[in-house]
Design a protein around this motif. Structure first.
Motif, PDB file in Angstrom:
ATOM      1  N   GLY A   1       0.294  -3.201   4.148  1.00  0.00           N
ATOM      2  CA  GLY A   1       0.576  -1.856   4.624  1.00  0.00           C
ATOM      3  C   GLY A   1       1.418  -1.965   5.883  1.00  0.00           C
ATOM      4  N   SER A   2       1.554  -0.869   6.605  1.00  0.00           N
ATOM      5  CA  SER A   2       2.436  -0.869   7.779  1.00  0.00           C
ATOM      6  C   SER A   2       1.924  -1.852   8.836  1.00  0.00           C
ATOM      7  CB  SER A   2       2.557   0.537   8.346  1.00  0.00           C
ATOM      8  OG  SER A   2       1.263   1.086   8.469  1.00  0.00           O
ATOM      9  N   GLU A   3       0.591  -1.981   8.950  1.00  0.00           N
ATOM     10  CA  GLU A   3       0.015  -2.886   9.948  1.00  0.00           C
ATOM     11  C   GLU A   3       0.422  -4.342   9.674  1.00  0.00           C
ATOM     12  OE1 GLU A   3      -4.518  -3.858  10.976  1.00  0.00           O
ATOM     13  OE2 GLU A   3      -4.121  -1.723  10.577  1.00  0.00           O
ATOM     14  N   GLU A   4       0.252  -4.763   8.411  1.00  0.00           N
ATOM     15  CA  GLU A   4       0.610  -6.141   8.028  1.00  0.00           C
ATOM     16  C   GLU A   4       2.120  -6.353   8.178  1.00  0.00           C
ATOM     17  OE1 GLU A   4      -1.384  -4.209   6.241  1.00  0.00           O
ATOM     18  OE2 GLU A   4      -3.296  -5.292   6.265  1.00  0.00           O
ATOM     19  N   ALA A   5       2.882  -5.315   7.811  1.00  0.00           N
ATOM     20  CA  ALA A   5       4.338  -5.433   7.887  1.00  0.00           C
ATOM     21  C   ALA A   5       4.765  -5.635   9.342  1.00  0.00           C
ATOM     22  CB  ALA A   5       5.002  -4.192   7.300  1.00  0.00           C
ATOM     23  N   ALA A   6       4.128  -4.932  10.254  1.00  0.00           N
ATOM     24  CA  ALA A   6       4.506  -5.027  11.664  1.00  0.00           C
ATOM     25  C   ALA A   6       4.017  -6.345  12.271  1.00  0.00           C
ATOM     26  CB  ALA A   6       3.926  -3.841  12.441  1.00  0.00           C
TER      27      ALA A   6
ATOM     28  N   LEU B   1       9.085  -5.563   0.619  1.00  0.00           N
ATOM     29  CA  LEU B   1       8.608  -6.630   1.511  1.00  0.00           C
ATOM     30  C   LEU B   1       7.577  -7.507   0.794  1.00  0.00           C
ATOM     31  CD1 LEU B   1       8.330  -7.962   4.324  1.00  0.00           C
ATOM     32  CD2 LEU B   1       6.559  -6.242   4.851  1.00  0.00           C
ATOM     33  N   ALA B   2       6.640  -6.857   0.098  1.00  0.00           N
ATOM     34  CA  ALA B   2       5.627  -7.624  -0.656  1.00  0.00           C
ATOM     35  C   ALA B   2       6.310  -8.528  -1.677  1.00  0.00           C
ATOM     36  CB  ALA B   2       4.659  -6.662  -1.348  1.00  0.00           C
TER      37      ALA B   2
ATOM     38  N   VAL C   1       2.361 -14.698   7.610  1.00  0.00           N
ATOM     39  CA  VAL C   1       3.342 -14.810   6.523  1.00  0.00           C
ATOM     40  C   VAL C   1       4.070 -16.153   6.610  1.00  0.00           C
ATOM     41  CG1 VAL C   1       5.499 -13.839   5.615  1.00  0.00           C
ATOM     42  CG2 VAL C   1       3.600 -12.324   6.248  1.00  0.00           C
ATOM     43  N   SER C   2       4.334 -16.612   7.834  1.00  0.00           N
ATOM     44  CA  SER C   2       5.064 -17.880   7.977  1.00  0.00           C
ATOM     45  C   SER C   2       4.214 -19.081   7.542  1.00  0.00           C
ATOM     46  CB  SER C   2       5.536 -18.055   9.425  1.00  0.00           C
ATOM     47  OG  SER C   2       4.396 -18.054  10.270  1.00  0.00           O
TER      48      SER C   2
ATOM     49  N   LEU D   1       0.824  -1.215   0.000  1.00  0.00           N
ATOM     50  CA  LEU D   1       0.000   0.000   0.000  1.00  0.00           C
ATOM     51  C   LEU D   1       0.855   1.261   0.000  1.00  0.00           C
ATOM     52  CD1 LEU D   1      -2.765  -1.083   2.547  1.00  0.00           C
ATOM     53  CD2 LEU D   1      -2.889  -1.034   0.059  1.00  0.00           C
ATOM     54  N   ASP D   2       2.139   1.102   0.333  1.00  0.00           N
ATOM     55  CA  ASP D   2       3.026   2.266   0.336  1.00  0.00           C
ATOM     56  C   ASP D   2       4.405   1.842  -0.140  1.00  0.00           C
ATOM     57  OD1 ASP D   2       3.895   0.958   2.789  1.00  0.00           O
ATOM     58  OD2 ASP D   2       1.993   1.803   3.552  1.00  0.00           O
ATOM     59  N   GLU D   3       5.166   2.857  -0.618  1.00  0.00           N
ATOM     60  CA  GLU D   3       6.434   2.551  -1.289  1.00  0.00           C
ATOM     61  C   GLU D   3       7.378   1.757  -0.392  1.00  0.00           C
ATOM     62  OE1 GLU D   3       7.213   2.673  -4.373  1.00  0.00           O
ATOM     63  OE2 GLU D   3       5.325   3.647  -4.913  1.00  0.00           O
TER      64      GLU D   3
END
Ligand code: AMP
Length: 430
Positions: free
Chosen positions: A395-400, A353-354, A419-420, A346-348
């Motif tokens: 987005g940042s939420e999923e990344a965290a 990571l995606a 993710v795992s 969702l952001d650069e």
């Protein structure tokens, strides 16, 4: 420079290309090829690949110096220092028998079933279903004279037709007997036709001395009228005892197994190394004169190429012609699948990571990702356009948190997948 492919060739194009007809659709091409491969591999056929060009002499002997293919349709390969010794292969059998002999494949358990696929080249007059580069799937069995092998080979072609979903295919079956039978028949034809030479086409006048059987195959209407008028008897009437028994056995198996066929005396193979069973498959969508595929027994070929005596039999389908038949019947092919999962950041700062999550998940399934950040609406639209089964945004939420909200594009249902666990999730969907 004109952006124009050579006459008589085709591009096979990806899904979504403008003006995409079935016969040039790459996914349909792959479907036909995969179907044939599956059928042949289930029968125990091993894959073999040979070069696209071969010594001209191999092709001359393998296909026959008197055939149109060798006389008029060869693409000669020229390259520095070696002019004209090679030709692009017009068919697969000569190469496969050459490879069998050259590489000692006789040591493998017989009968040895081999299959291949790929482009073939003939400089023909281009028309519907008649190309200069076309593609065949090719099946050959070496090392057995048993009529059961003939019947199984024909059955396999029929199985390909059935698995493709074609209904309008006819099998035309013939036998050209053994060399001595053919000699008797050729003498009969010469004596019968000698009195009418002046009515034969020029090509057929030429054939009368060298290869009278091929007159029966003539495309000239005048020749065909003469053949009908004289009531020329078919080759089948001239089969010797052994060839007749062999042909009877082949027909018996096919009838038992429910493969419908018509006896067709017009199937002739004029060359010396052909023996006994010969057949063709026809379909209206391809045109009356053009076969969907054909095959025959060639027990004399290996010796003709300079090798040991090895009996053989084989067939080839033209993939483009199968596609024309599928198109003519309006057969619905399975829609090509898109990715199992489409991921978008969702952001650069999360694009990398995606990408990493997608690359790692690829060992489980086809996974694609967006190369730049997308808004959620655009991400799901893009996933849809690519025919993805599932999509998720990062987005940042999923990344965290390391957890993705995976959405089914068919039902809209969402599910949290860490993710795992993503690989396991994808494997379960397969
Ligand atoms: P043949 O080797 O001539 O017995 O051909 C075997 C099969 O290859 C035919 O039945 C066709 O399906 C296909 N084929 C042969 N020649 C062509 C061509 N010029 N264009 C497209 N397909 C062809």
């Amino acid at each position: 420079m004109a952006l124009q492919r050579p006459k008589g060739t085709q591009d096979h194009l990806p899904e979504g290309s403008p003006k995409l007809s079935l016969d040039v659709k790459a996914s349909a091409f792959a479907f036909v090829q995969d179907t044939a491969r599956r059928v042949m591999e289930r029968a125990g056929a091993e894959f073999i690949a040979t070069p696209l060009f071969e010594e001209a002499e191999l092709v001359r002997r393998g296909v026959g110096g008197s055939t149109d293919i060798v006389r008029k349709e060869m693409f000669t390969v020229y390259y520095f220092g070696d002019h004209g010794g090679y030709v692009l292969r017009p068919e697969g059998t000569a190469s496969i028998v050459r490879a069998y002999l050259q590489n000692g494949l006789r040591q493998l358990p017989a009968p040895l079933k081999l299959w291949t696929h790929g482009p073939m080249f003939r400089a023909e007059n281009v028309q519907k279903g008649r190309l200069r580069q076309f593609h065949q799937v090719d099946y050959e069995v070496l090392g057995s004279k048993d009529p059961l092998i003939d019947a199984e080979s024909i059955w396999l072609m029929w199985e390909v037709v059935r698995e493709l979903g074609l209904s309008g295919v006819r099998v035309k079956l013939g036998s050209i007997g053994d060399p001595a039978d053919r000699e008797t028949y050729n003498t009969y034809l010469q004596e019968l036709l000698a009195a009418h030479v002046d009515r034969l086409s020029d090509d057929s006048k030429d054939r009368l001395g060298r290869n009278p059987m091929r007159i029966l195959d003539s495309k000239s209407a005048g020749d065909q009228a003469l053949i009908a008028e004289l009531g020329v008897r078919p080759m089948l009437d001239f089969l010797g005892e052994e060839a007749r028994a062999h042909f009877g056995a082949v027909q018996g198996y096919l009838s038992d197994w429910g493969v419908p066929f018509d006896l067709d005396p017009s199937i002739v193979r004029g060359l010396d190394y052909y023996r006994r069973t010969a057949w063709e498959l026809h379909h209206e969508g391809v045109g009356a004169k053009s076969a969907l595929g054909g095959g025959g027994r060639y027990d004399g070929l290996a010796a003709q190429l300079g090798g040991a005596e090895v009996p053989g039999i084989g067939w080839a389908f033209g993939i483009e012609r199968l596609l024309l038949a599928l198109e003519a019947e309006g057969v619905q092919l399975p829609a090509p699948e898109g990715p199992a999962l489409f991921l978008a950041a969702l952001d650069e700062e999360n694009v990398g990571l995606a990408a990493r999550i997608a690359l790692e998940a690829r060992s489980a399934a086809r996974v694609e990702f967006a190369y730049r950040a997308l808004k959620p609406g655009n991400a799901f639209r893009e996933a849809d356009r690519r025919r993805a089964r599932y999509a998720a945004v990062i987005g940042s939420e999923e990344a965290a948190g390391g957890v993705l909200n995976v959405k089914s594009l068919a039902t809209g249902a969402q599910r949290a997948v860490s993710v795992s666990e993503l690989r396991t999730f994808l494997l379960e969907q397969a």
